[in-house]
Enzyme design. Structure first.
Site, PDB file in Angstrom:
ATOM      1  N   ASP A  60      -7.562   8.553   1.633  1.00  0.00           N
ATOM      2  CA  ASP A  60      -8.028   7.349   2.422  1.00  0.00           C
ATOM      3  C   ASP A  60      -7.853   7.579   3.689  1.00  0.00           C
ATOM      4  O   ASP A  60      -8.090   6.803   4.632  1.00  0.00           O
ATOM      5  CB  ASP A  60      -7.467   5.995   1.797  1.00  0.00           C
TER       6      ASP A  60
ATOM      7  N   SER B 154      -7.281   1.176   4.362  1.00  0.00           N
ATOM      8  CA  SER B 154      -7.918   0.577   3.119  1.00  0.00           C
ATOM      9  C   SER B 154      -9.319  -0.300   3.433  1.00  0.00           C
ATOM     10  O   SER B 154      -9.487  -0.675   4.229  1.00  0.00           O
ATOM     11  CB  SER B 154      -6.817  -0.042   2.309  1.00  0.00           C
ATOM     12  N   SER B 155      -9.784  -0.512   2.249  1.00  0.00           N
ATOM     13  CA  SER B 155     -11.211  -1.482   2.459  1.00  0.00           C
ATOM     14  C   SER B 155     -10.692  -2.741   1.484  1.00  0.00           C
ATOM     15  O   SER B 155     -11.601  -3.359   1.437  1.00  0.00           O
ATOM     16  CB  SER B 155     -12.528  -0.656   1.849  1.00  0.00           C
TER      17      SER B 155
ATOM     18  N   THR C 112      -9.651   1.043  -8.772  1.00  0.00           N
ATOM     19  CA  THR C 112      -9.184  -0.168  -8.090  1.00  0.00           C
ATOM     20  C   THR C 112      -9.490  -1.191  -9.122  1.00  0.00           C
ATOM     21  O   THR C 112     -10.266  -1.483  -9.805  1.00  0.00           O
ATOM     22  CB  THR C 112      -9.759  -0.457  -6.733  1.00  0.00           C
TER      23      THR C 112
ATOM     24  N   GLY D  71     -14.246   0.841  -3.482  1.00  0.00           N
ATOM     25  CA  GLY D  71     -14.089   1.559  -2.569  1.00  0.00           C
ATOM     26  C   GLY D  71     -14.807   1.131  -1.422  1.00  0.00           C
ATOM     27  O   GLY D  71     -14.333  -0.092  -0.875  1.00  0.00           O
TER      28      GLY D  71
ATOM     29  N   ASN E  61      -6.703   4.630  -6.185  1.00  0.00           N
ATOM     30  CA  ASN E  61      -7.734   5.269  -5.258  1.00  0.00           C
ATOM     31  C   ASN E  61      -8.820   5.820  -6.499  1.00  0.00           C
ATOM     32  O   ASN E  61      -9.414   4.910  -7.153  1.00  0.00           O
ATOM     33  CB  ASN E  61      -7.430   6.347  -4.626  1.00  0.00           C
TER      34      ASN E  61
ATOM     35  N   ARG F 100       0.813  -1.050  -0.122  1.00  0.00           N
ATOM     36  CA  ARG F 100       0.084   0.152  -0.045  1.00  0.00           C
ATOM     37  C   ARG F 100       0.929   1.483   0.168  1.00  0.00           C
ATOM     38  O   ARG F 100       2.191   1.233   0.580  1.00  0.00           O
ATOM     39  CB  ARG F 100      -0.566  -0.025   1.258  1.00  0.00           C
TER      40      ARG F 100
HETATM   41  N1  GLY Z   1      -8.613   3.271  -2.149  1.00  0.00           N
HETATM   42  C1  GLY Z   1      -9.517   2.563  -1.738  1.00  0.00           C
HETATM   43  C2  GLY Z   1      -9.185   1.607  -0.563  1.00  0.00           C
HETATM   44  O1  GLY Z   1      -7.988   1.372  -0.304  1.00  0.00           O
HETATM   45  O2  GLY Z   1      -9.898   0.941   0.127  1.00  0.00           O
END
Ligand code: GLY
Length: 597
Positions: free
Chosen positions: A444, A473-474, A402, A496, A422, A121
């Site tokens: 984020d 992050s998700s 994503t 997202g 993102n 990340r």
């Molecule tokens: N940028 C979306 C996530 O990492 O959740």
């Protein structure tokens, strides 16, 4: 092939009896979808579902899946193919993910039957500060979303190279080659590509390098036009020769010079200091019926694994699969509210804050939270946890950001990889001379308590900005094994804030209802993220289910479809000479492909 050293955190769920009779009695199953078309198209469209004996790749673009399969057929393993596929996505769909962004991957080793995860990340630049996106009045600006100040230190190249260093079988140059060819020779512009450029055109065309890369002198490419990316091809060629070029060489200097020219924070020092991190995945058991599965997904700094397991384990004792469709969705939504309330309060970078992962997944805690769920009434967000008065509703119904890819190889090793820049086209800027779309991952972070990010998610101190910190992050790359530790399913999605709920619902449909991956991916989805207190239902839902939810007090917005998941499952072989075979599918909401041999 794979050798693992990391221990795996397991959270076992003791079978806690919950009064199933408290939930509505079984009723005859109603059709799930408003019309059969989405399910039928998922089954009949050949590129969306595939069955192969040996190896398979599912990804968001057919040419990316093909790049991965080419590597598998050349003798590469799941990691080699995942790298080739991810780099191909960086060329084919730079608006969604790429070498200017970051991500997470999970690998399953068929020999040791263990799962390991890599965090590549983006990190906040060294010069980042807590209030950097607030103006003099303390109000949030849009600089976390657009332009050079939004850019966090990219991790994709370092992450892919680290995965290759640990596990790759083919040469690094070989696995980078398909992406170089796609960038140098070009490919036909897809409908998704043209739509993504159009959506971000104003910002993109204000940046000279992005304008050069993605238009002909400001004129947008149309469907079927050939897009060649010579700067990106040259960058990838340098990376093929030496991946460190991105962090210490010509590419690093070009990115830093662009940042300095346009007011970004990122420097050569930031790039030099970037390191991917091997982390224990978060794993837990899920036993919807007779069979017990182990689910492993990404641990913090992704919120995906913690909340996927929370939601599955909240539902596990409730006999979810045998309830009627409206009741199933009601429980699914109520579990989502609990998980996303916890996300906003507790989740952040574990290297900076104490994330109470084990407590959030402890059986006692989940029992208590499960007991709050009312079988016949929707609770408002305020009832789940005090509502935040400052939230703003910014959730966009559909977006191309994503990308997820899934690979299973001949030995049944697997990779589940989700990566991103993102927002669509990230910060909307390209580093001059490199062809690299730069992320806006700084958005984020929680810009300030209660200020929502582009997905409408809010956060707390745990996700505040700090130098070198990783934004929450998700992304939820996930791998499921059966009771014997054999690979059962690998799955993930972009989207997202909807990523976790999408992976949750696909996993539930496969494991608890025994749907095949194509049907599970096609099934209509619900989404609730606690704040904003808004329930979204996909428009393909049967109106009877919508009415059933309204009768329970839900107030759904029925609009659009979201996600672009893909998955591969391992099933008993139809051919007696094989033990198992692979069934892979991509989301009918996207334009990807399941390819194999
Ligand atoms: N940028 C979306 C996530 O990492 O959740």
């Amino acid at each position: 092939m794979f050798v693992f050293s990391s221990s795996v955190r397991r959270v076992s769920l003791l079978g806690i009896a919950i009064a199933l009779q408290a939930f509505s009695p079984l009723r005859a199953a109603e059709p799930e979808a408003n019309q059969l078309a989405p399910l039928e198209s998922a089954r009949s469209e050949p590129r969306q579902v595939a069955r192969h004996a040996t190896g398979m790749v599912t990804a968001a673009h057919p040419l990316a899946s093909e790049a991965g399969v080419e590597i598998l057929q050349a003798g590469g393993n799941a990691i080699d193919a995942a790298i080739a596929t991810a780099l191909a996505i960086s060329v084919l769909e730079p608006y969604s993910a790429g070498i200017g962004g970051g991500g997470f991957l999970l690998v399953y080793d068929a020999d040791s039957r263990e799962v390991r995860s890599l965090d590549f990340r983006e990190r906040a630049p060294i010069a980042a500060t807590r209030d950097m996106y607030l103006d003099a009045n303390g109000e949030a600006t849009d600089k976390s979303r657009t332009g050079h100040l939004a850019v966090a230190v990219p991790g994709t190249v370092a992450g892919l190279y680290e995965a290759h260093r640990e596990y790759g079988e083919l040469d690094w140059e070989t696995v980078v080659q398909p992406a170089i060819e796609l960038a140098a020779s070009g490919f036909p512009v897809s409908e998704r590509f043209a739509r993504s450029v159009n959506w971000r055109a104003e910002r993109l065309f204000a940046n000279p390098a992005a304008r050069d890369a993605f238009s002909r002198d400001g004129e947008q490419y149309e469907l079927g036009d050939r897009l060649v990316q010579p700067d990106l091809a040259a960058t990838l060629t340098r990376i093929a020769a030496d991946p460190d070029d991105f962090y210490r060489g010509e590419t690093a200097r070009a990115i830093a010079a662009d940042m300095a020219e346009f007011g970004g924070l990122l420097t050569v020092e930031d790039l030099e200091q970037y390191e991917p991190i091997w982390r224990d995945p978060v794993c837990g058991y899920f036993q919807p019926a007779d069979e017990r599965f182990e689910i492993c997904a990404m641990a913090p700094p992704s919120s995906g694994g913690v909340h996927l397991l929370q939601m599955l384990q909240l539902l596990e004792p409730l006999g979810w699969a045998s309830l009627d469709p409206g009741q199933r969705r009601h429980l699914t939504i109520e579990a989502m509210k609990i998980a996303y309330a916890d996300r906003a309060e507790y989740l952040g970078d574990p290297d900076f804050v104490d994330v109470p992962t084990e407590a959030l997944l402890s059986p006692d805690y989940l029992d208590a939270r499960r007991a709050e769920i009312e079988p016949d009434r929707a609770r408002s967000a305020e009832e789940v946890q005090p509502a935040n008065p400052q939230f703003l509703s910014n959730l966009r119904p559909e977006s191309p950001e994503t990308s997820h890819l899934t690979v299973v190889d001949r030995d049944r090793n697997a990779v589940s990889l989700t990566f991103t820049v993102n927002g669509g086209f990230g910060a909307g800027v390209v580093a001059a001379g490199t062809g690299i779309v730069l992320n806006n991952e700084m958005d984020d972070f929680a810009i300030a308590p209660g200020v929502p990010n582009i997905y409408g998610l809010i956060g707390s101190e745990a996700n505040a900005i700090a130098a070198r910190k990783t934004p929450l992050s998700s992304m939820t790359p996930t791998i499921v094994t059966d009771g014997a530790g054999n690979l059962r399913l690998a799955v993930g999605s972009p989207g997202g804030s909807t990523i976790i709920t999408t992976v949750f619902q696909v996993t539930l449909e496969v494991l608890a209802r025994d749907l095949d991956v194509a049907a599970a991916l096609a099934a209509p989805r619900v989404h609730h993220q606690w704040q904003p207190d808004r329930l979204r239902l996909e428009e393909s839902f049967n109106p009877a289910i919508v009415r059933a939810l309204e009768n329970l007090g839900h107030d759904p917005t029925v609009r659009g479809r979201w996600g672009n998941a893909n998955a591969i499952e391992v099933v008993p072989a139809t051919n007696p000479s094989d033990e198992t075979e692979l069934v892979g599918a991509v989301d009918p909401r996207g334009a990807g492909a399941a390819s194999g041999y």
